[in-house]
Design a protein around this motif. Structure first.
Motif, PDB file in Angstrom:
ATOM      1  N   GLU A  46      80.587  29.541  94.869  1.00 44.13           N
ATOM      2  CA  GLU A  46      80.886  28.149  94.532  1.00 44.13           C
ATOM      3  C   GLU A  46      79.643  27.479  93.961  1.00 44.13           C
ATOM      4  N   TRP A  86      86.414  21.159  95.494  1.00 42.01           N
ATOM      5  CA  TRP A  86      85.615  22.002  94.578  1.00 42.01           C
ATOM      6  C   TRP A  86      86.014  21.783  93.127  1.00 42.01           C
ATOM      7  N   GLN A 107      83.428  20.731  90.369  1.00 44.37           N
ATOM      8  CA  GLN A 107      83.297  21.580  89.189  1.00 44.37           C
ATOM      9  C   GLN A 107      83.487  20.768  87.904  1.00 44.37           C
ATOM     10  N   ARG A 117      85.548  28.316  85.232  1.00 42.94           N
ATOM     11  CA  ARG A 117      86.642  27.679  85.978  1.00 42.94           C
ATOM     12  C   ARG A 117      87.389  28.696  86.824  1.00 42.94           C
TER      13      ARG A 117
END
Ligand SMILES: Nc1ncnc2c1ncn2[C@@H]1O[C@H](COP(=O)(O)OP(=O)(O)OP(=O)(O)O)[C@@H](O)[C@H]1O
Ligand SMILES: [Mg+2]
Length: 296
Positions: free
Chosen positions: A36, A264, A268, A293
């Motif tokens: 992550e 997340w 992102q 992605r």
């Protein structure tokens, strides 16, 4: 047991990373895995093949040394709790500005033995046996002052032994429950609009789950959705609940995953926007390698 990090090759790797950041072209980098937060790069050298995890740039030597001390303590405490942790060396180089770039370096372990992979390729009997070994490890290691990010992609099964990989973010707290990690530094990859808000309001709750067995298991189970392994949830729930005083429900796992995925996803998207702003508007280098992605 440790190993010697090939210094000149790591310096060359860091040069390639800097070029990639400047040009936003990562095609010369050999990517071993996505987390992550970081990208893990493969380094082939005469001394073997290594997994190199680039840390956020440290503003000065003192901040770096504090991290080094924390990492050492974390590796030692995990080992003392009986966990098999991948041998990890910290490599660093000091820039003319005094800032420090560093990598956590491990030998590359066989990628096809990554547990998130094996749960796809092996049968249910293997999965059940894996999860029971996994529960033993987690139960033994996790404490209010010692945390674990135990998702399936952080373990490799080497000859029936579970080896833990994800040590770049040492999860330790003091007796009053305060994070020992330089949280501010590790959140520096967040766009500035989010940084303060996240640090203040979310960091406690983001990290809480890593310090108790139930939270670690809920996170592991929720992540099976991301890995497209959610068929395993009912079986694993039964195994996990046999050991928990407060059982986890299937609905709880699904709800947890939805929230986690949303967080997340947002982070992102904001990072991509921040990178765009750096490059196109301010014409400056964006200092982080971002994973692509993820379908959630
Ligand atoms: N020693 C290793 N050998 C083989 N593959 C590795 C190794 N270390 C990491 N990987 C691969 O890279 C992926 C991400 O590594 P890791 O979990 O250490 O970083 P991360 O999840 O980005 O950490 P964080 O989220 O704390 O920044 C792993 O899931 C795995 O696929
Ligand atoms: Mg990881």
């Amino acid at each position: 047991m440790s190993f010697t990090v090939p210094h000149s090759e790591l310096a060359q790797l860091e040069d390639r990373v800097r070029t990639a950041l400047r040009t936003t072209d990562g095609s010369a980098l050999d990517v071993l895995g996505y987390g992550e937060v970081t990208l893990v790069l493969r380094l082939r050298s005469a001394a073997g093949t290594f997994a190199c995890k680039r840390l956020p740039v440290f503003p000065d030597r003192e901040r770096f040394e504090r991290y080094e001390t924390g990492l050492d303590a974390y590796l030692r405490r995990l080992a003392d709790s009986g966990l098999d942790v991948a041998d990890t060396e910290l490599w660093h180089t000091t820039l003319p500005s005094g800032r420090v770039t560093a990598y956590c370096v491990q030998r590359e372990l066989p990628p096809h033995r990554l547990c998130s992979r094996l749960l796809h390729t092996e049968d249910d009997i293997w999965a059940k046996d894996f999860f029971s070994r996994f529960l033993d490890q987690v139960d033994r290691a996790v404490e209010p002052t010692l945390g674990l990010d135990a998702q399936a992609a952080n373990w490799v099964d080497v000859g029936g032994k579970l080896v833990y990989l994800d040590v770049t973010t040492p999860l330790m707290r003091d007796a009053r429950g305060r994070e020992l990690l330089d949280v501010r530094l590790f959140f520096s990859s967040l766009p500035w609009v989010l940084r303060d808000a996240v640090r203040v309001s979310m960091s406690k709750s983001i990290f809480d789950k890593f310090y108790e067995t139930r939270g670690v298991l809920l996170d592991f189970l929720g992540n099976l959705y991301k890995e497209r392994l959610h068929d395993l949830v009912p079986v694993f729930l039964e195994q996990a609940n046999a050991r928990l005083s407060r059982p986890i429900t299937a609905e709880e796992v699904a709800a947890y995953y939805r929230d986690d995925a949303r967080m997340w996803e947002l982070i992102q998207r904001l990072r991509q926007a921040d990178r765009f702003w750096h490059h196109r508007i301010r014409r400056r280098t964006y200092p982080f390698l971002l994973p692509p992605r993820v379908e959630r």
